[in-house]
Design a protein around this motif. Structure first.
Motif, PDB file in Angstrom:
ATOM      1  N   ILE A   1       0.858  -1.192   0.000  1.00 53.46           N
ATOM      2  CA  ILE A   1       0.000   0.000   0.000  1.00 53.46           C
ATOM      3  C   ILE A   1       0.890   1.235   0.000  1.00 53.46           C
ATOM      4  CG2 ILE A   1      -1.632   1.395   1.340  1.00 53.46           C
ATOM      5  CD1 ILE A   1      -2.924  -1.180   2.289  1.00 53.46           C
ATOM      6  N   VAL A   2       0.576   2.178  -0.881  1.00 51.89           N
ATOM      7  CA  VAL A   2       1.286   3.456  -0.942  1.00 51.89           C
ATOM      8  C   VAL A   2       0.286   4.571  -0.644  1.00 51.89           C
ATOM      9  CG1 VAL A   2       2.660   5.020  -2.362  1.00 51.89           C
ATOM     10  CG2 VAL A   2       2.899   2.541  -2.653  1.00 51.89           C
ATOM     11  N   ILE A   3       0.682   5.501   0.210  1.00 46.10           N
ATOM     12  CA  ILE A   3      -0.190   6.609   0.606  1.00 46.10           C
ATOM     13  C   ILE A   3       0.564   7.925   0.460  1.00 46.10           C
ATOM     14  CG2 ILE A   3      -1.482   7.673   2.511  1.00 46.10           C
ATOM     15  CD1 ILE A   3      -1.697   4.803   3.709  1.00 46.10           C
ATOM     16  N   TYR A   4      -0.078   8.916  -0.142  1.00 45.58           N
ATOM     17  CA  TYR A   4       0.447  10.279  -0.190  1.00 45.58           C
ATOM     18  C   TYR A   4      -0.534  11.183   0.556  1.00 45.58           C
ATOM     19  CZ  TYR A   4       2.472   8.226  -4.489  1.00 45.58           C
ATOM     20  OH  TYR A   4       3.069   7.410  -5.430  1.00 45.58           O
ATOM     21  N   ASN A   5      -0.054  11.912   1.548  1.00 48.61           N
ATOM     22  CA  ASN A   5      -0.884  12.865   2.281  1.00 48.61           C
ATOM     23  C   ASN A   5      -0.249  14.245   2.181  1.00 48.61           C
ATOM     24  OD1 ASN A   5      -2.596  14.240   4.032  1.00 48.61           O
ATOM     25  ND2 ASN A   5      -1.520  13.525   5.881  1.00 48.61           N
ATOM     26  N   SER A   6      -0.926  15.167   1.510  1.00 45.73           N
ATOM     27  CA  SER A   6      -0.384  16.520   1.376  1.00 45.73           C
ATOM     28  C   SER A   6      -1.038  17.511   2.336  1.00 45.73           C
ATOM     29  CB  SER A   6      -0.540  17.015  -0.063  1.00 45.73           C
ATOM     30  OG  SER A   6      -1.899  17.211  -0.395  1.00 45.73           O
ATOM     31  N   VAL A  30      -3.933  12.285   8.709  1.00 41.85           N
ATOM     32  CA  VAL A  30      -5.191  11.820   8.120  1.00 41.85           C
ATOM     33  C   VAL A  30      -5.293  10.302   8.292  1.00 41.85           C
ATOM     34  CG1 VAL A  30      -6.505  11.569   5.982  1.00 41.85           C
ATOM     35  CG2 VAL A  30      -5.248  13.683   6.423  1.00 41.85           C
ATOM     36  N   ASP A  31      -6.473   9.836   8.701  1.00 42.10           N
ATOM     37  CA  ASP A  31      -6.718   8.397   8.798  1.00 42.10           C
ATOM     38  C   ASP A  31      -7.104   7.839   7.437  1.00 42.10           C
ATOM     39  OD1 ASP A  31      -6.190   8.171  11.516  1.00 42.10           O
ATOM     40  OD2 ASP A  31      -8.260   8.630  12.083  1.00 42.10           O
ATOM     41  N   ILE A  32      -6.411   6.792   7.033  1.00 37.58           N
ATOM     42  CA  ILE A  32      -6.675   6.137   5.758  1.00 37.58           C
ATOM     43  C   ILE A  32      -7.159   4.716   6.020  1.00 37.58           C
ATOM     44  CG2 ILE A  32      -5.707   5.409   3.542  1.00 37.58           C
ATOM     45  CD1 ILE A  32      -5.672   8.414   3.855  1.00 37.58           C
ATOM     46  N   LYS A  33      -8.293   4.366   5.428  1.00 38.83           N
ATOM     47  CA  LYS A  33      -8.839   3.019   5.566  1.00 38.83           C
ATOM     48  C   LYS A  33      -8.020   2.049   4.715  1.00 38.83           C
ATOM     49  CE  LYS A  33     -12.515   0.391   6.775  1.00 38.83           C
ATOM     50  NZ  LYS A  33     -12.959   0.147   8.153  1.00 38.83           N
ATOM     51  N   ILE A  34      -7.591   0.927   5.326  1.00 40.14           N
ATOM     52  CA  ILE A  34      -6.810  -0.087   4.621  1.00 40.14           C
ATOM     53  C   ILE A  34      -7.387  -1.469   4.953  1.00 40.14           C
ATOM     54  CG2 ILE A  34      -4.695   1.283   4.583  1.00 40.14           C
ATOM     55  CD1 ILE A  34      -3.679  -0.357   6.967  1.00 40.14           C
ATOM     56  N   TRP A  78       0.401  -4.841   9.115  1.00 44.67           N
ATOM     57  CA  TRP A  78       1.181  -4.255   8.024  1.00 44.67           C
ATOM     58  C   TRP A  78       2.532  -3.751   8.540  1.00 44.67           C
ATOM     59  CZ3 TRP A  78      -0.446  -4.293   2.972  1.00 44.67           C
ATOM     60  CH2 TRP A  78      -1.795  -4.612   2.751  1.00 44.67           C
ATOM     61  N   ASN A  79       3.559  -3.936   7.738  1.00 47.61           N
ATOM     62  CA  ASN A  79       4.879  -3.375   8.022  1.00 47.61           C
ATOM     63  C   ASN A  79       5.029  -2.044   7.302  1.00 47.61           C
ATOM     64  OD1 ASN A  79       6.156  -5.843   9.367  1.00 47.61           O
ATOM     65  ND2 ASN A  79       5.492  -6.688   7.402  1.00 47.61           N
ATOM     66  N   ASP A 104      -7.475  -1.838  10.657  1.00 47.24           N
ATOM     67  CA  ASP A 104      -7.987  -1.529   9.328  1.00 47.24           C
ATOM     68  C   ASP A 104      -7.850  -0.057   8.952  1.00 47.24           C
ATOM     69  OD1 ASP A 104      -9.840  -0.412  11.013  1.00 47.24           O
ATOM     70  OD2 ASP A 104     -11.588  -1.391  10.094  1.00 47.24           O
ATOM     71  N   LYS A 105      -6.977   0.669   9.660  1.00 49.61           N
ATOM     72  CA  LYS A 105      -6.700   2.050   9.260  1.00 49.61           C
ATOM     73  C   LYS A 105      -5.299   2.444   9.698  1.00 49.61           C
ATOM     74  CE  LYS A 105      -8.745   4.366  13.307  1.00 49.61           C
ATOM     75  NZ  LYS A 105      -9.762   5.341  13.754  1.00 49.61           N
ATOM     76  N   VAL A 106      -4.754   3.430   9.004  1.00 51.34           N
ATOM     77  CA  VAL A 106      -3.427   3.935   9.324  1.00 51.34           C
ATOM     78  C   VAL A 106      -3.494   5.460   9.362  1.00 51.34           C
ATOM     79  CG1 VAL A 106      -2.753   3.921   6.876  1.00 51.34           C
ATOM     80  CG2 VAL A 106      -0.991   3.949   8.632  1.00 51.34           C
ATOM     81  N   LYS A 107      -2.750   6.051  10.278  1.00 48.88           N
ATOM     82  CA  LYS A 107      -2.710   7.510  10.384  1.00 48.88           C
ATOM     83  C   LYS A 107      -1.501   8.003   9.600  1.00 48.88           C
ATOM     84  CE  LYS A 107      -4.111   9.386  14.173  1.00 48.88           C
ATOM     85  NZ  LYS A 107      -5.318  10.099  13.657  1.00 48.88           N
ATOM     86  N   ALA A 108      -1.753   8.657   8.477  1.00 52.61           N
ATOM     87  CA  ALA A 108      -0.680   9.207   7.653  1.00 52.61           C
ATOM     88  C   ALA A 108      -0.272  10.563   8.205  1.00 52.61           C
ATOM     89  CB  ALA A 108      -1.136   9.336   6.207  1.00 52.61           C
TER      90      ALA A 108
END
Length: 277
Positions: A224-229, A234-238, A243-244, A263-267
């Motif tokens: 999974i790749v996430i970009y947060n500008s 921001v919480d992203i649902k995964i 996950w590593n 099931d979520k990650v804070k970017a």
């Protein structure tokens, strides 16, 4: 009579080696100005921000992520294969990336601009296609704000290697991203069919882009790749599970920095993330 140097080529438009004719030149690569302007803002409008600087340009970032191919009805591009897409955020022409960021985000702190620089390079190096890195992008090269420096002296055009020590964290970050890309073929899919089959975008909030790659020939079966500008986390649902994290806003590489559960990650603000399992 027109002045020498002001005439365009006499070739008809449909015979020029330009992006709109890329389908006629399958073995020729083109500088992808779609992803360039999406990341940094319009090159010829210096004050315009790009996605990395906080502008809502998610659609064009997604087009860049898939190498500007005809991915689906909403994401269409001029290229018929990913190797035609030369992805970049700056080159010898126009402002360096750091100078462009300093103009578009002049109200931001140096620390925030560094985060924008890192995010910009993370987008280039985790997108499908061919990455192009301008000398000094890994240590915030500046030409003192000059956009067109072809006739300026070495004090402007020379590389200030002391900046490599000043911005050592950016250098190490880009170095880690290069290693990530080299070691994981999921970031180097070599056909439109593979990109469409193995890369899927995830739903996420404004000013963020996230996608998942399930490439069976990669040692990491799910990425999974996430970009947060955004300037806030921001919480992203995964997909649920363990996950590593190999890339975040501070560090980049191929080793697990820490684990994410659930099931979520804070970017983090103005950052990229790469997760795997």
């Amino acid at each position: 009579m027109a002045k020498v140097g002001t005439l365009n080529t006499y070739l008809e438009h449909d015979k020029k080696a330009i992006q709109m004719n890329a389908y006629k030149t399958p073995n020729i690569g083109y500088f992808n100005d779609i992803i360039r302007d999406a990341i940094r803002g319009h090159t010829f409008e210096a004050e315009k921000k790009g996605f990395a600087g906080g502008e809502s340009k998610e659609h064009d970032i997604k087009r860049g992520v898939v190498a500007a191919i005809n991915y689906d009805e909403s994401l269409k591009g001029p290229f018929i294969s990913p190797d035609q897409s030369i992805n970049y955020a700056s080159c010898h022409d126009n402002h360096t990336l750091w100078d462009k960021i300093s103009i578009t985000n002049k109200e931001d702190s140096v620390e925030e601009r560094v985060r924008i620089q890192k995010l910009s390079q993370a987008i280039v190096l985790t997108s499908q296609g061919v990455p192009f890195i301008h000398l000094g992008c890994d240590f915030c090269r500046t030409k003192q704000g000059h956009e067109n420096s072809y006739n300026l002296p070495d004090i402007i055009n020379s590389v200030d290697w002391d900046r490599k020590y000043e911005f050592r964290d950016v250098f190490e970050y880009v170095k880690g991203l290069i290693r990530l890309r080299k070691e994981h073929p999921a970031f180097r899919l070599n056909s439109c069919e593979d990109i469409k089959k193995y890369l899927k975008f995830l739903d996420c909030p404004s000013r963020t882009v996230a996608f998942k790659i399930d490439y069976p020939r990669d040692a990491w079966k799910e990425i999974i790749v996430i970009y947060n500008s955004n300037k806030s986390a921001v919480d992203i649902k995964i997909p649920n599970g363990v996950w590593n994290v190999a890339v975040d806003g501070r560090l980049a590489g191929v080793d697990a920095l820490y684990k994410i559960y659930g099931d979520k990650v804070k970017a983090a603000p103005i950052s990229a993330m790469v997760l795997f399992r």
